[in-house]
Design an enzyme around this catalytic site. Structure first.
Site, PDB file in Angstrom:
ATOM      1  N   GLU A   1       0.820  -1.202   0.000  1.00  9.16           N
ATOM      2  CA  GLU A   1       0.000   0.000   0.000  1.00  9.16           C
ATOM      3  C   GLU A   1       0.858   1.258   0.000  1.00  9.16           C
ATOM      4  O   GLU A   1       0.484   2.287  -0.576  1.00  9.16           O
ATOM      5  CB  GLU A   1      -0.955   0.000   1.194  1.00  9.16           C
ATOM      6  CG  GLU A   1      -2.061  -1.057   1.115  1.00  9.16           C
ATOM      7  CD  GLU A   1      -1.579  -2.472   1.388  1.00  9.16           C
ATOM      8  OE1 GLU A   1      -0.427  -2.637   1.883  1.00  9.16           O
ATOM      9  OE2 GLU A   1      -2.329  -3.424   1.114  1.00  9.16           O
TER      10      GLU A   1
ATOM     11  N   HIS B   1     -11.647  -6.105   8.238  1.00  7.53           N
ATOM     12  CA  HIS B   1     -12.383  -5.832   6.996  1.00  7.53           C
ATOM     13  C   HIS B   1     -13.631  -5.006   7.304  1.00  7.53           C
ATOM     14  O   HIS B   1     -14.624  -5.096   6.606  1.00  7.53           O
ATOM     15  CB  HIS B   1     -12.814  -7.124   6.301  1.00  7.53           C
ATOM     16  CG  HIS B   1     -11.682  -8.013   5.904  1.00  7.53           C
ATOM     17  ND1 HIS B   1     -11.098  -8.907   6.763  1.00  7.53           N
ATOM     18  CD2 HIS B   1     -11.015  -8.133   4.730  1.00  7.53           C
ATOM     19  CE1 HIS B   1     -10.128  -9.549   6.127  1.00  7.53           C
ATOM     20  NE2 HIS B   1     -10.052  -9.098   4.904  1.00  7.53           N
TER      21      HIS B   1
HETATM   22  C1  LIG Z   1      -1.993  -4.914   4.307  1.00 10.71           C
HETATM   23  C2  LIG Z   1      -2.962  -5.751   3.560  1.00 10.71           C
HETATM   24  N1  LIG Z   1      -3.240  -5.469   2.267  1.00 10.71           N
HETATM   25  C3  LIG Z   1      -4.145  -6.217   1.586  1.00 10.71           C
HETATM   26  C4  LIG Z   1      -4.779  -7.267   2.181  1.00 10.71           C
HETATM   27  C5  LIG Z   1      -5.820  -8.089   1.408  1.00 10.71           C
HETATM   28  N2  LIG Z   1      -5.340  -9.441   1.111  1.00 10.71           N
HETATM   29  C6  LIG Z   1      -5.610 -10.478   1.939  1.00 10.71           C
HETATM   30  S1  LIG Z   1      -4.876 -11.891   1.450  1.00 10.71           S
HETATM   31  C7  LIG Z   1      -4.191 -11.160   0.093  1.00 10.71           C
HETATM   32  C8  LIG Z   1      -3.314 -11.962  -0.824  1.00 10.71           C
HETATM   33  C9  LIG Z   1      -2.102 -12.520  -0.122  1.00 10.71           C
HETATM   34  O1  LIG Z   1      -1.345 -13.314  -0.982  1.00 10.71           O
HETATM   35  P1  LIG Z   1      -0.040 -14.075  -0.504  1.00 10.71           P
HETATM   36  O2  LIG Z   1       0.756 -13.236   0.417  1.00 10.71           O
HETATM   37  O3  LIG Z   1       0.658 -14.581  -1.715  1.00 10.71           O
HETATM   38  O4  LIG Z   1      -0.578 -15.288   0.379  1.00 10.71           O
HETATM   39  P2  LIG Z   1      -1.525 -16.485  -0.062  1.00 10.71           P
HETATM   40  O5  LIG Z   1      -2.926 -16.013   0.159  1.00 10.71           O
HETATM   41  O6  LIG Z   1      -1.233 -16.825  -1.468  1.00 10.71           O
HETATM   42  O7  LIG Z   1      -1.217 -17.622   0.861  1.00 10.71           O
HETATM   43  C10 LIG Z   1      -4.550  -9.798   0.048  1.00 10.71           C
HETATM   44  C11 LIG Z   1      -4.147  -8.865  -1.025  1.00 10.71           C
HETATM   45  C12 LIG Z   1      -4.453  -7.524   3.539  1.00 10.71           C
HETATM   46  N3  LIG Z   1      -5.019  -8.549   4.204  1.00 10.71           N
HETATM   47  N4  LIG Z   1      -3.551  -6.773   4.193  1.00 10.71           N
END
Ligand SMILES: Cc1ncc(C[n+]2csc(CCOP(=O)(O)OP(=O)(O)O)c2C)c(N)n1
Lengths: 350, 433
Positions: free
Chosen positions: A73, A142
């Site tokens: 972000e 959320h």
């Molecule tokens: C600071 C923040 N930004 C955005 C999100 C929204 N979000 C939740 S999970 C996710 C994807 C995460 O992907 P990754 O780190 O590759 O883990 P995976 O889900 O593939 O295990 C996002 C963008 C969040 N939870 N926290």
């Protein structure tokens, strides 16, 4: 609204839309009009965003103008500041308002002061869109309503629509605005208005006046409140989801209330507020965010300062509690009809 | 709005923006031939006390132990006994059975949300087996295997997921956001990557106090793009913190492929080099390789040789969460064709090759695990499911904001309880407010 806007609006054909469609439509119209507008954010490209607000835009405008970003972000906001410094008009999406904090320094210390510190040499015409608020069992991360944080920062504008009609008009105005704008989308009402009765079937925007959206370009100016309904018994100040809850409660109670949808918290349409409170003599402020140092505190103070001699009762505040949003007790936390009803009763006691 | 016109100069080429794009989208035929899968057993295993620079070749290659014939080969073979292998296999299968049941629970409306770790079971389970039981793990939301490995009661996990009245977290956290201090499992944050610098801080504290426990942190490859990742790496390097920093590269972050976290330029493990810390890249679907790398890193940290960054290379076989539909952004074939196979099947076949296991035993075990999860679920359901979720005394909403309840929260609690009498007159607080 300028004369020109209102004329084009009057003649425009309309279409039934939910809030997501209205936002998508606003983005589409603005991207077609202005090649300097770019959209970036997590999942906004091919997929069109986890709430689908940017669906179809990458296909239409290409990957140079609508693209996914790393999960960062600070990078999203910081890059937007740089793009704006070049002369683009970025419209970044922060997936949930709860995740804006890692980008806060770029927003608060940089974007907000760019014009001031460079005496206008550089500006930050950025519109940050982000879904906010609770009521979807999103748990603590959320569901937050962090708008007060942003209204506290000099140089940021904060906009919150309560209907698809306003979402489109306000978003267009925000994108055209030459200052950084935080555009918070009340996600609980993306698909339909919400009256606070979580255990009743949800409604859709179909059949709601706010769901009738003019086709094409129009602007709902920033800094101009909307009088949802006129009344004389009391003035209700609210925005976003809480407009609909307030409407339902006051109709149910048969109170002749004047409900004002603030639409933009900064700049605030104080003239409309003052006029109403001077007429009704009573004021109720409602928001979903936590109470202490919330935007309600600012509203109450302004009303006291400017309308004191017209007031017939202490200004009341209905808010969320000063706790994080609890997952399982979400409906006990939410400032729903009972909490609002009690405050209305207190205000109208004598 | 003035249009920005590009300034061109002489015959300089116009600059171009590069936006990564995954190789396959829905409907595409998948071909993984671009993805190097080195043969098992080829990489050397440096001493745990080696200079960080000696691990650099290991950050772009891939540590693999199980070969094509399901045998454990090469210097990274941890040489585990059959008993340990069976225990790991069982825990991985239990994790999968648990995920399947909870996924269905969400579909049946017993909770709001669930996240599976299908295909990634070897990472959390083998890693947990390689750590000491009291090392502190700073997980993200796909390491349920760590809790299960450490014997955390399944009933407690379900209680948390159902946000019911027995939920130790008092119904406050999103489902799967566990916290289990006594099991060395740090409370999960919904804000990505925040646990990474915290793990480093915990490890530094352990060093400050002359403790012997180390910390281990997990982050997804997508989240490794967050500033917190780099803050953690810097602190870990500067203070030589006794920490293992794990990046689970499951290729996808919701709809964004790993390229949006920088995967097209280098591996995630290779980031270790820039910080001067040790790095390992491991086949995350090979439980033995994960065990070996984790043990190496843990030993190194315990010997005061500092942090290690491990990239676990794997594939997120299922959707991101119950709110996600992966068929909208990636080819369904990706999962089918994934060249590193399924971690549970690979370990099972290895045990069979060793003569320590059979298909029949596997089937019997699977049936038993389904039953075990079912029993735990039924038990937890006695404490309620989310529903409209009014299991917790309303006063609990205001507790733990601070150690002591200030007046304004006490007033708000009274208000919430008063509202309840109107809103839910039938509510029974079991002696509590
Ligand atoms: C600071 C923040 N930004 C955005 C999100 C929204 N979000 C939740 S999970 C996710 C994807 C995460 O992907 P990754 O780190 O590759 O883990 P995976 O889900 O593939 O295990 C996002 C963008 C969040 N939870 N926290």
């Amino acid at each position: 609204m300028t004369e020109e806007d209102s004329i084009s609006l009057r003649d425009a054909p309309t279409r039934q839309m939910n809030m997501i469609e209205a936002i998508n439509d606003a983005l589409d119209i603005m991207m077609a009009r202005d090649p300097d507008i770019v959209i970036l954010g997590e999942d906004v490209g091919y997929f069109g965003g986890v709430f689908r607000a940017t669906a179809g835009l990458q296909k239409k405008y290409g990957r140079n103008r609508v693209f996914d970003s790393p999960i960062n972000e600070c990078g999203i906001v910081g890059a937007a500041v740089g793009m704006a410094a070049y002369g683009l008009r970025p419209v970044p999406e922060i997936q949930f308002a709860d995740y804006i904090y890692p980008g806060l320094d770029q927003l608060v210390s940089e974007a907000a002061r760019m014009r001031y510190r460079s005496a206008g040499e550089f500006t930050s015409p950025i519109t940050i869109r982000s879904p906010f608020g609770g009521g979807i069992f999103g748990g603590q991360t959320h569901s937050q309503s962090p708008e007060a944080l942003f209204t506290h920062v000099a140089g940021l504008k904060t906009v919150i629509p309560a209907t698809p009609h306003d979402a489109k008009g306000l978003l267009i105005a925000a994108i055209e605005d030459n200052d950084p704008v935080i555009f918070f989308e009340p996600k609980r009402i993306y698909n339909g208005p919400f009256d606070g009765y979580y255990d009743k079937p949800s409604r859709t925007w179909k059949g709601h006046a706010g769901g009738v959206v003019p086709e094409g370009y129009y602007k709902t100016p920033l800094g101009k409140a909307r009088i949802v309904c006129e009344g004389s018994a009391l003035t209700v100040l609210a925005y976003g989801t809480m407009i609909h809850v307030a409407e339902a409660v006051l109709a149910e109670k048969g109170v002749d209330a004047e409900i004002i949808d603030l639409r933009t918290l900064v700049p605030l349409d104080m003239a409309t507020v003052e006029k109403s409170v001077e007429k009704t003599g009573k004021c109720l402020v409602i928001h979903e965010a936590t109470r202490t140092s919330g935007f309600g505190a600012e509203l109450v103070t302004l009303v006291q300062e400017r309308c004191f001699y017209h007031l017939e009762a202490p200004v009341e505040r209905v808010t969320g509690f000063d706790t994080p949003y609890p997952h399982s007790l979400e409906w006990a936390y939410f400032p729903g009809p009972v909490r609002i009803g009690e405050a209305v009763d207190r205000l109208l006691k004598d | 709005m003035a249009e920005n016109t590009a300034r061109t100069r002489g015959n300089l080429p116009p600059l171009e923006l590069y936006v990564p794009e995954p190789r396959y989208r829905p409907g595409d035929v998948v071909d993984y031939s671009h993805l190097p899968v080195p043969p098992a057993g080829q990489l050397g295993r440096p001493d745990e006390n080696c200079p960080a620079s000696e691990t650099w070749p290991m950050t772009t290659d891939m540590i693999r132990v199980l070969d094509e014939d399901d045998r454990a080969v090469g210097p990274w073979n941890p040489g585990l006994d059959a008993e340990t292998l069976r225990r790991m296999l069982r825990t991985m299968a239990l994790t999968r059975a648990f995920d399947d049941r909870m996924y269905r629970g969400q579909r049946q409306g017993k909770t709001s949300f669930y996240m599976k770790c299908t295909g990634e079971e070897a990472i959390s389970v083998a890693h947990a087996h390689a750590l000491a039981h009291d090392d502190m793990v700073f997980p993200t939301y796909r390491q349920q295997g760590v809790l299960i490995s450490r014997g955390y009661p399944l009933v407690e996990m379900v209680n948390q997921i159902y946000s019911n009245r027995a939920d130790k977290l008092k119904g406050r956290q999103l489902p799967v956001m566990y916290s289990a201090r006594d099991f060395g499992f740090f409370t999960i944050s919904g804000n990505l990557a925040t646990q990474f610098p915290q793990a480093v801080g915990w490890a530094m504290a352990s060093a400050i106090k002359g403790d012997t426990r180390i910390a281990s942190a997990f982050v997804g490859e997508g989240s490794s793009a967050e500033g917190d990742f780099h803050a953690a790496m810097t602190f870990a390097a500067v203070y030589n913190a006794p920490v293992v920093l794990n990046v689970v590269n499951n290729q996808w972050a919701i709809s964004s492929f790993s390229g949006f976290a920088g995967a097209e330029r280098t591996t995630f493990a290779a980031r270790a080099a820039g910080y001067g810390i040790a790095g390992l890249r491991v086949d995350g679907n090979d439980a033995l390789a994960v065990y070996a790398a984790s043990q190496w890193a843990a030993d190194r940290a315990r010997a005061n040789q500092g942090p290690t960054l491990i990239e676990h290379f794997t594939y997120r076989a299922e959707g991101h969460s119950t709110s996600d539909d992966p068929s909208a952004y990636r080819s369904a074939q990706e999962r089918e064709e994934w060249p590193l196979g399924d971690p549970i099947m690979r370990l099972k076949k290895h045990l069979i090759v060793l003569g320590e296991w059979s298909e029949e035993q596997q089937e019997a075990m699977d049936r038993e695990l389904v039953e075990q999860v079912k029993v735990a679920t039924k038990e937890a359901e006695k404490n309620g499911v989310l529903g409209h979720g009014l299991h917790h005394p309303f006063h609990t909403m205001f507790e733990d904001v601070f150690e002591e309840l200030p007046w304004h929260l006490e007033e708000q609690a009274a208000q919430a309880i008063r509202e309840r009498e109107t809103k839910w007159p039938e509510w029974k607080g079991e002696g509590h407010d």
